[in-house]
Design an enzyme around this catalytic site. Structure first.
Site, PDB file in Angstrom:
ATOM      1  N   HIS A 172      -8.502  25.306 -13.131  1.00 20.95           N
ATOM      2  CA  HIS A 172      -8.908  26.810 -13.498  1.00 20.95           C
ATOM      3  C   HIS A 172      -8.738  26.894 -15.157  1.00 20.95           C
ATOM      4  O   HIS A 172      -8.319  26.077 -15.806  1.00 20.95           O
ATOM      5  CB  HIS A 172      -7.752  27.418 -13.002  1.00 20.95           C
ATOM      6  CG  HIS A 172      -6.356  27.090 -13.292  1.00 20.95           C
ATOM      7  ND1 HIS A 172      -5.652  26.351 -12.463  1.00 20.95           N
ATOM      8  CD2 HIS A 172      -5.606  27.170 -14.464  1.00 20.95           C
ATOM      9  CE1 HIS A 172      -4.487  25.991 -12.705  1.00 20.95           C
ATOM     10  NE2 HIS A 172      -4.349  26.734 -13.954  1.00 20.95           N
ATOM     11  N   ASN A 207      -2.819  15.745 -19.518  1.00 24.20           N
ATOM     12  CA  ASN A 207      -2.216  14.949 -18.430  1.00 24.20           C
ATOM     13  C   ASN A 207      -3.141  13.705 -18.309  1.00 24.20           C
ATOM     14  O   ASN A 207      -2.669  12.559 -17.898  1.00 24.20           O
ATOM     15  CB  ASN A 207      -2.322  15.716 -17.210  1.00 24.20           C
ATOM     16  CG  ASN A 207      -1.372  16.882 -17.475  1.00 24.20           C
ATOM     17  OD1 ASN A 207      -1.931  17.967 -17.014  1.00 24.20           O
ATOM     18  ND2 ASN A 207      -0.354  16.887 -17.996  1.00 24.20           N
ATOM     19  N   ASP A 265      -4.525  23.411 -15.584  1.00 24.26           N
ATOM     20  CA  ASP A 265      -4.923  24.291 -16.801  1.00 24.26           C
ATOM     21  C   ASP A 265      -6.315  23.484 -17.534  1.00 24.26           C
ATOM     22  O   ASP A 265      -5.600  22.748 -18.466  1.00 24.26           O
ATOM     23  CB  ASP A 265      -3.548  24.676 -17.596  1.00 24.26           C
ATOM     24  CG  ASP A 265      -4.028  25.428 -18.938  1.00 24.26           C
ATOM     25  OD1 ASP A 265      -5.133  25.720 -19.204  1.00 24.26           O
ATOM     26  OD2 ASP A 265      -3.126  25.805 -19.377  1.00 24.26           O
ATOM     27  N   ARG A 308       0.746  -1.056  -0.067  1.00 23.57           N
ATOM     28  CA  ARG A 308       0.059  -0.021  -0.028  1.00 23.57           C
ATOM     29  C   ARG A 308       0.949   1.186  -0.055  1.00 23.57           C
ATOM     30  O   ARG A 308       0.332   2.344   0.319  1.00 23.57           O
ATOM     31  CB  ARG A 308      -1.010  -0.032   1.247  1.00 23.57           C
ATOM     32  CG  ARG A 308      -2.041  -1.032   1.110  1.00 23.57           C
ATOM     33  CD  ARG A 308      -2.870  -1.347   2.477  1.00 23.57           C
ATOM     34  NE  ARG A 308      -2.077  -1.599   3.496  1.00 23.57           N
ATOM     35  CZ  ARG A 308      -2.579  -1.928   4.563  1.00 23.57           C
ATOM     36  NH1 ARG A 308      -4.115  -2.116   4.806  1.00 23.57           N
ATOM     37  NH2 ARG A 308      -1.860  -2.411   5.569  1.00 23.57           N
ATOM     38  N   CYS A 327       3.279  20.068 -11.933  1.00 23.84           N
ATOM     39  CA  CYS A 327       1.853  20.175 -11.889  1.00 23.84           C
ATOM     40  C   CYS A 327       1.046  18.799 -11.458  1.00 23.84           C
ATOM     41  O   CYS A 327       0.572  18.611 -10.328  1.00 23.84           O
ATOM     42  CB  CYS A 327       1.216  20.575 -12.928  1.00 23.84           C
ATOM     43  SG  CYS A 327       1.754  22.250 -13.411  1.00 23.84           S
TER      44      CYS A 327
END
Length: 263
Positions: A204, A174, A166, A123, A143
């Site tokens: 955002h 991503n 973004d 884990r 990020c």
């Protein structure tokens, strides 16, 4: 309609309608919402937008640059006609002590693969790019900085944590590239791809992207079905993958939507 278009556009609409208008370090104001989450069953569908074109091959090249090549050289990306890191390139042609450099320094991919093969109920399986002593010697804090891994019933599950998303430019890249990473690691460890959960702490939309997102929202009812991901079945060593071993089949999509990156 692809499930990703549905979930992505629902959050985009929520940000535009209910987001907080905020300042940030880039100087370009954003509409933002905290704690946005998308989850996908990778056995059923590969998550990529069809309501606009996503440069999948570029996303794959960046992914392999980070996790396979474990590189910080922007010039290496440029040699593959990938220019997405140009704005952050330092004088030495790198991005300093970030992303691939951190993966390599702490041997994170090899340790993860070893755990997936030999101790899949562990884990503590994760890749953590947020290494505090090395943050300030890079031009940009990571990020997408954390992935946590789980094996349940022979399936490889992954949670990606992204501090800053973004929505117009970064998030579509991503989601798709980390979904690819799940497939690649599953293949070389004898597992099946399972759940992929994408958590974005600060989601955002920059004010100069609003028109582009509104245009994309008009395409929602005309979204296509998700394509199929093809990975060369002959590859059993993670470090043998090349961009040519990873392809989309039947990727139908609408036209690109130009948006500016905020540095």
């Amino acid at each position: 309609m692809s499930l990703y278009d549905d979930k992505y556009l629902a959050i985009a609409n929520d940000i535009l309608e209910n987001g907080y208008f905020d300042n940030n370090r880039t100087g370009v104001k954003t509409y933002k919402l905290p704690h946005q989450i998308m989850q996908f069953n990778l056995e059923k569908e590969f998550p990529i937008l069809t309501t606009k074109f996503v440069a999948f091959k570029t996303a794959v090249k960046e992914l392999l640059w980070i996790f396979k090549d474990q590189s910080n050289s922007v010039k290496e990306l440029q040699s593959q006609n990938v220019k997405i890191w140009d704005e952050w390139m330092m004088e030495d042609g790198t991005i300093g002590t970030s992303y691939g450099w951190i993966v390599k320094k702490f041997d994170q991919i090899d340790k993860l693969i070893d755990a997936l093969k030999n101790n899949p109920q562990d884990r503590r399986m994760m890749i953590n790019l947020w290494q505090i002593p090395y943050l300030d010697s890079a031009p940009l804090y990571p990020c997408c900085f954390l992935t946590m891994w789980d094996v349940t019933d022979g399936k490889l599950n992954c949670m990606l944590v992204q501090r800053s998303g973004d929505w117009g430019l970064g998030v579509p890249f991503n989601t798709s590239q980390y979904a690819v990473l799940v497939h690649l690691l599953a293949q070389v460890t004898g597992l099946k791809p399972g759940l992929f959960t994408h958590v974005i702490n600060n989601a955002h939309i920059y004010e100069n992207q609003v028109d582009g997102l509104k245009l994309q929202l008009t395409r929602k009812n005309d979204a296509y079905n998700a394509p199929k991901l093809w990975i060369n079945p002959e590859i059993t060593n993670f470090y043998d993958f090349t961009p040519d071993d990873i392809k989309l089949e039947d990727y139908k999509h609408h036209e690109s939507i130009k948006m500016d990156v905020s540095v």
